[in-house]
Design a protein around this motif. Structure first.
Motif, mmCIF file in Angstrom:
data_model
loop_
_atom_site.group_PDB
_atom_site.id
_atom_site.type_symbol
_atom_site.label_atom_id
_atom_site.label_comp_id
_atom_site.label_asym_id
_atom_site.label_seq_id
_atom_site.Cartn_x
_atom_site.Cartn_y
_atom_site.Cartn_z
ATOM 1 N N ASP A 11 31.644 31.760 -1.332
ATOM 2 C CA ASP A 11 31.472 30.370 -0.898
ATOM 3 C C ASP A 11 30.076 29.846 -1.192
ATOM 4 O O ASP A 11 29.690 28.787 -0.693
ATOM 5 C CB ASP A 11 31.744 30.271 0.620
ATOM 6 C CG ASP A 11 33.164 30.690 0.964
ATOM 7 O OD1 ASP A 11 34.074 30.365 0.182
ATOM 8 O OD2 ASP A 11 33.350 31.351 2.012
ATOM 9 N N SER A 12 29.324 30.555 -2.038
ATOM 10 C CA SER A 12 27.962 30.107 -2.325
ATOM 11 C C SER A 12 27.971 28.839 -3.169
ATOM 12 O O SER A 12 28.899 28.584 -3.947
ATOM 13 C CB SER A 12 27.186 31.208 -3.057
ATOM 14 O OG SER A 12 27.705 31.392 -4.360
ATOM 15 N N GLU A 13 26.927 28.047 -3.014
ATOM 16 C CA GLU A 13 26.827 26.798 -3.778
ATOM 17 C C GLU A 13 26.805 27.074 -5.278
ATOM 18 O O GLU A 13 27.414 26.347 -6.062
ATOM 19 C CB GLU A 13 25.561 26.037 -3.359
ATOM 20 C CG GLU A 13 25.620 25.435 -1.962
ATOM 21 C CD GLU A 13 24.387 24.601 -1.665
ATOM 22 O OE1 GLU A 13 23.621 24.308 -2.621
ATOM 23 O OE2 GLU A 13 24.182 24.258 -0.492
ATOM 24 N N GLU A 14 26.068 28.106 -5.677
ATOM 25 C CA GLU A 14 25.965 28.422 -7.115
ATOM 26 C C GLU A 14 27.322 28.754 -7.705
ATOM 27 O O GLU A 14 27.687 28.251 -8.783
ATOM 28 C CB GLU A 14 25.009 29.592 -7.310
ATOM 29 C CG GLU A 14 24.795 29.960 -8.772
ATOM 30 C CD GLU A 14 23.917 31.186 -8.949
ATOM 31 O OE1 GLU A 14 23.478 31.425 -10.087
ATOM 32 O OE2 GLU A 14 23.683 31.907 -7.954
ATOM 33 N N TYR A 15 28.095 29.590 -7.022
ATOM 34 C CA TYR A 15 29.414 29.968 -7.529
ATOM 35 C C TYR A 15 30.340 28.760 -7.602
ATOM 36 O O TYR A 15 30.989 28.514 -8.633
ATOM 37 C CB TYR A 15 30.027 31.052 -6.647
ATOM 38 C CG TYR A 15 31.496 31.298 -6.927
ATOM 39 C CD1 TYR A 15 31.915 31.889 -8.110
ATOM 40 C CD2 TYR A 15 32.468 30.881 -6.005
ATOM 41 C CE1 TYR A 15 33.254 32.091 -8.383
ATOM 42 C CE2 TYR A 15 33.821 31.083 -6.273
ATOM 43 C CZ TYR A 15 34.208 31.689 -7.456
ATOM 44 O OH TYR A 15 35.536 31.871 -7.728
ATOM 45 N N LEU A 16 30.402 27.990 -6.533
ATOM 46 C CA LEU A 16 31.306 26.839 -6.507
ATOM 47 C C LEU A 16 30.912 25.802 -7.564
ATOM 48 O O LEU A 16 31.775 25.185 -8.200
ATOM 49 C CB LEU A 16 31.300 26.208 -5.112
ATOM 50 C CG LEU A 16 31.897 27.091 -3.997
ATOM 51 C CD1 LEU A 16 31.722 26.421 -2.636
ATOM 52 C CD2 LEU A 16 33.369 27.354 -4.270
ATOM 53 N N ARG A 17 29.616 25.632 -7.778
ATOM 54 C CA ARG A 17 29.161 24.680 -8.794
ATOM 55 C C ARG A 17 29.588 25.119 -10.189
ATOM 56 O O ARG A 17 30.101 24.319 -10.986
ATOM 57 C CB ARG A 17 27.640 24.542 -8.721
ATOM 58 C CG ARG A 17 27.074 23.547 -9.747
ATOM 59 C CD ARG A 17 25.568 23.396 -9.611
ATOM 60 N NE ARG A 17 24.850 24.622 -9.926
ATOM 61 C CZ ARG A 17 24.231 25.378 -9.020
ATOM 62 N NH1 ARG A 17 24.231 25.040 -7.740
ATOM 63 N NH2 ARG A 17 23.607 26.481 -9.395
ATOM 64 N N GLU A 18 29.416 26.389 -10.490
ATOM 65 C CA GLU A 18 29.741 26.895 -11.825
ATOM 66 C C GLU A 18 31.251 26.930 -12.075
ATOM 67 O O GLU A 18 31.709 26.679 -13.186
ATOM 68 C CB GLU A 18 29.154 28.289 -12.012
ATOM 69 C CG GLU A 18 27.644 28.326 -12.119
ATOM 70 C CD GLU A 18 27.138 27.498 -13.290
ATOM 71 O OE1 GLU A 18 27.653 27.662 -14.421
ATOM 72 O OE2 GLU A 18 26.247 26.645 -13.066
ATOM 73 N N ILE A 19 32.040 27.243 -11.048
ATOM 74 C CA ILE A 19 33.478 27.364 -11.229
ATOM 75 C C ILE A 19 34.135 26.010 -11.382
ATOM 76 O O ILE A 19 35.225 25.877 -11.959
ATOM 77 C CB ILE A 19 34.099 28.154 -10.036
ATOM 78 C CG1 ILE A 19 35.349 28.934 -10.509
ATOM 79 C CG2 ILE A 19 34.471 27.238 -8.893
ATOM 80 C CD1 ILE A 19 35.045 30.115 -11.360
ATOM 81 N N LYS A 20 33.477 24.942 -10.866
ATOM 82 C CA LYS A 20 34.048 23.589 -10.942
ATOM 83 C C LYS A 20 33.541 22.805 -12.147
ATOM 84 O O LYS A 20 34.092 21.744 -12.473
ATOM 85 C CB LYS A 20 33.720 22.824 -9.662
ATOM 86 C CG LYS A 20 34.444 23.373 -8.429
ATOM 87 C CD LYS A 20 34.067 22.605 -7.169
ATOM 88 C CE LYS A 20 34.816 23.145 -5.958
ATOM 89 N NZ LYS A 20 34.476 22.417 -4.706
#
Length: 598
Positions: A586-595
């Motif tokens: 749920d990290s911001e970095e992961y969610l940003r990259e996956i979207k």
């Protein structure tokens, strides 16, 4: 403090002494040495160097003793040495010493080759006049002549040099090198030379000068020798041999152990070849080579010793080299069974062949663990724990480097854990970063192959025929990894390559299904599958779900929604396989990259 004891000594024996020892069998070769391969020009150059008292490099020998026992073989051409027990084995210098022995000591023609690897037979002579002429290149004074003892040109129609009789040798002033270390032959030849020339003063002076400047230096020529003592350990012999080997071909542990066992009349290579045939009948075991096979046996042997002596577990090179024949014979049978049991475990995980095995190296501890457990491997709880350890090694990507230390940690850790001990280091250390999904782009990665196997294990059915993957369909239908949103379509839409080419957009599918998918967008090929294959929408949705694909997202060509949903599903099955929670989902970095799709 233990005093340092040298494992070698140095000496400078005469070349004649070394060649005599080769002839009598006192000096032989270890059986692992490659054959003699020097060509005609190399031999001539070597003879020229010795004739001028130039150094030809040091020779390394090893004293024969109980500490290191190798099967010996005599030097090429030294037939009188057959069946003799050597006092020393030559580790370095085979090419030079064989060349000297064949050209200077043996009486027959030397079997050698041209620079183009064509087999030839040669006798060697010294041109007396050229040897004594300071303006001549000594290499040109070394004459190589066919076994007919005639040099010809014009396709054999013209004889340029005929040394087929002793009189021809005298007339041409060609000294036969096999006489150089044979006092009787040398005296007979020089006396015959003088007599042939009727003791003519200039000829007598020439042969006398030859004796002083050429023949005598041969008798006095010394070769530096490094002698490894009987106390030298086997691993040192292996390392030394590789360090000094000028042929560019390294010596494997398998070859060295083959030579060791051969001294007890056991043929390791033949035994391995027979066992390999049974292993290679199983596709997943075709990557097991002789090195990993010996390492697995050593690992099992070392663990067995630990159980009785509490010694450290180790399977490094030195440990393999110290494997006894009895230990090998006993545990090789167990390891073969362990490898086959390991292959069965992996087949249940949908890992069927060498192409789909994430880490070939992990087969070493896995087979040793299976071998030690034997019938206990049938217990479901034990199998589940072993597979949790296995998947932590794969998805944590812990088997990519030097692994001997991890092998030892894993066999002790896993087997202790199965008996109620602590969680093994590989499970404890394993970690999977959610962002790693984006960088898993090809089957070169162990985690990439592992994820595809987990999808097959999850029950992923083929889009077209609806069959789940088992060992039969895997081979019969040529199951491989293919894009779900096709490459051509994604490139046209300018989607990020990091997303569309990642494991998130891949699935194990048949070659037929891949042809149906083509380069079309999902909604198009879905319609084609439903019409042509007569598959109902509900059934096709079930198939999509078996691949962790959201049917609504793929039917609407929603690439962004598909990627985000499937990435989350993949992280879930990774957690299930590893038996531990993945942090950072749920990290911001992961969610940003996956979207970010473009």
């Amino acid at each position: 403090m233990t005093p340092h004891v040298s494992t070698f000594e140095t000496a400078e024996p005469a070349l004649l002494e070394l060649l005599t020892h080769i002839h009598t069998g006192k000096a032989q070769l270890p059986d692992f040495q490659r054959g003699w391969v020097w060509d005609d020009n190399h031999i001539r150059s070597l003879i020229a160097s010795v004739s001028r008292s130039f150094p030809i490099g040091a020779v390394m020998t090893m004293a024969v003793g109980e500490n290191v026992r190798f099967r010996p073989r005599h030097f090429e051409g030294a037939d009188e040495a057959k069946g003799k027990q050597p006092e020393v084995l030559v580790l370095d210098g085979q090419q030079r010493l064989t060349s000297m022995y064949l050209s200077l000591f043996s009486k027959g023609p030397v079997k050698t080759q041209t620079e183009k690897k064509q087999e030839i037979f040669r006798y060697y002579y010294l041109d007396i006049a050229k040897c004594l002429d300071p303006t001549e290149d000594r290499f040109d004074a070394v004459v190589s002549i066919p076994e007919t003892k005639k040099l010809t040109s014009d396709f054999g129609r013209r004889i340029d040099l005929d040394l087929s009789t002793r009189e021809h040798e005298y007339e041409q002033g060609m000294y036969p090198l096999p006489a150089i270390f044979d006092p009787a032959a040398h005296m007979e030849w020089t006396n015959g030379y003088k007599l042939h020339h009727q003791h003519e003063q200039t000829k007598t002076q020439l042969i006398d000068q030859f004796n002083m400047e050429i023949w005598l230096p041969f008798q006095q020529y010394k070769v530096p020798v490094i002698r490894l003592t009987k106390e030298t350990p086997k691993e040192a012999v292996c390392q030394v041999f590789e360090a000094v080997n000028t042929g560019g071909v390294s010596l494997s542990v398998f070859e060295l152990l083959t030579a060791t066992f051969a001294s007890d009349n056991f043929h390791l290579r033949d035994d391995w070849e027979s066992k390999k045939k049974t292993l290679y009948d199983i596709p997943a075991l075709k990557g097991v080579d002789e090195s990993s096979y010996l390492t697995a046996i050593t690992l099992l042997t070392s663990y067995q010793k630990q159980q009785s002596t509490n010694s450290a577990v180790s399977c490094k090179r030195k440990d393999v080299l110290n494997l006894s024949l009895s230990e090998y014979q006993e545990n090789s049978i167990l390891i073969i069974k362990g490898l086959k049991d390991a292959a069965q475990l992996l087949a249940k995980e949908k890992i069927f062949d060498i192409k789909t095995i994430p880490y070939q190296t992990q087969m070493i501890p896995l087979s040793a663990i299976c071998a030690f457990l034997g019938q206990k491997l049938q217990n479901d709880t034990i199998k589940s724990k072993i597979m949790q350890w296995y998947w932590c090694g794969v998805l944590g990507e812990l088997y990519g480097g030097a692994n001997e230390t991890r092998y030892a940690l894993d066999i002790t850790g896993v087997l202790s854990w199965l008996n109620g001990g602590e969680i093994p280091a590989t499970i404890r250390d394993a970690n999977f970063s959610p962002l790693r999904l984006l960088t898993l782009q090809s089957r070169l990665s162990a985690a990439y192959k592992g994820l595809m196997a987990l999808l097959m294990k999850k029950g992923g059915c083929d889009f077209v025929n609806g069959d789940p993957v088992d060992i039969q369909t895997y081979f019969d239908q040529a199951i491989d990894i293919h894009h779900i949103f096709p490459k051509a379509y994604c490139e046209k839409q300018k989607y990020r390559r990091e997303l569309w080419n990642s494991v998130i957009n891949k699935a194990p599918l048949s070659s037929r299904t891949n042809r149906v998918i083509g380069g079309y967008k999902p909604s198009t090929y879905i319609e084609s599958i439903q019409k042509q294959e007569k598959i109902s929408p509900d059934r096709l949705d079930e198939i999509f779900l078996s691949h962790l694909i959201d049917p609504g997202k793929i039917r609407s060509d929603d690439f962004a929604g598909f990627i985000e949903h499937r990435a989350g599903e993949l992280l879930t099955i990774i957690e299930q396989a590893m038996g531990k929670t993945i942090s950072g989902r749920d990290s911001e970095e992961y969610l940003r990259e996956i979207k970010r799709i473009q």
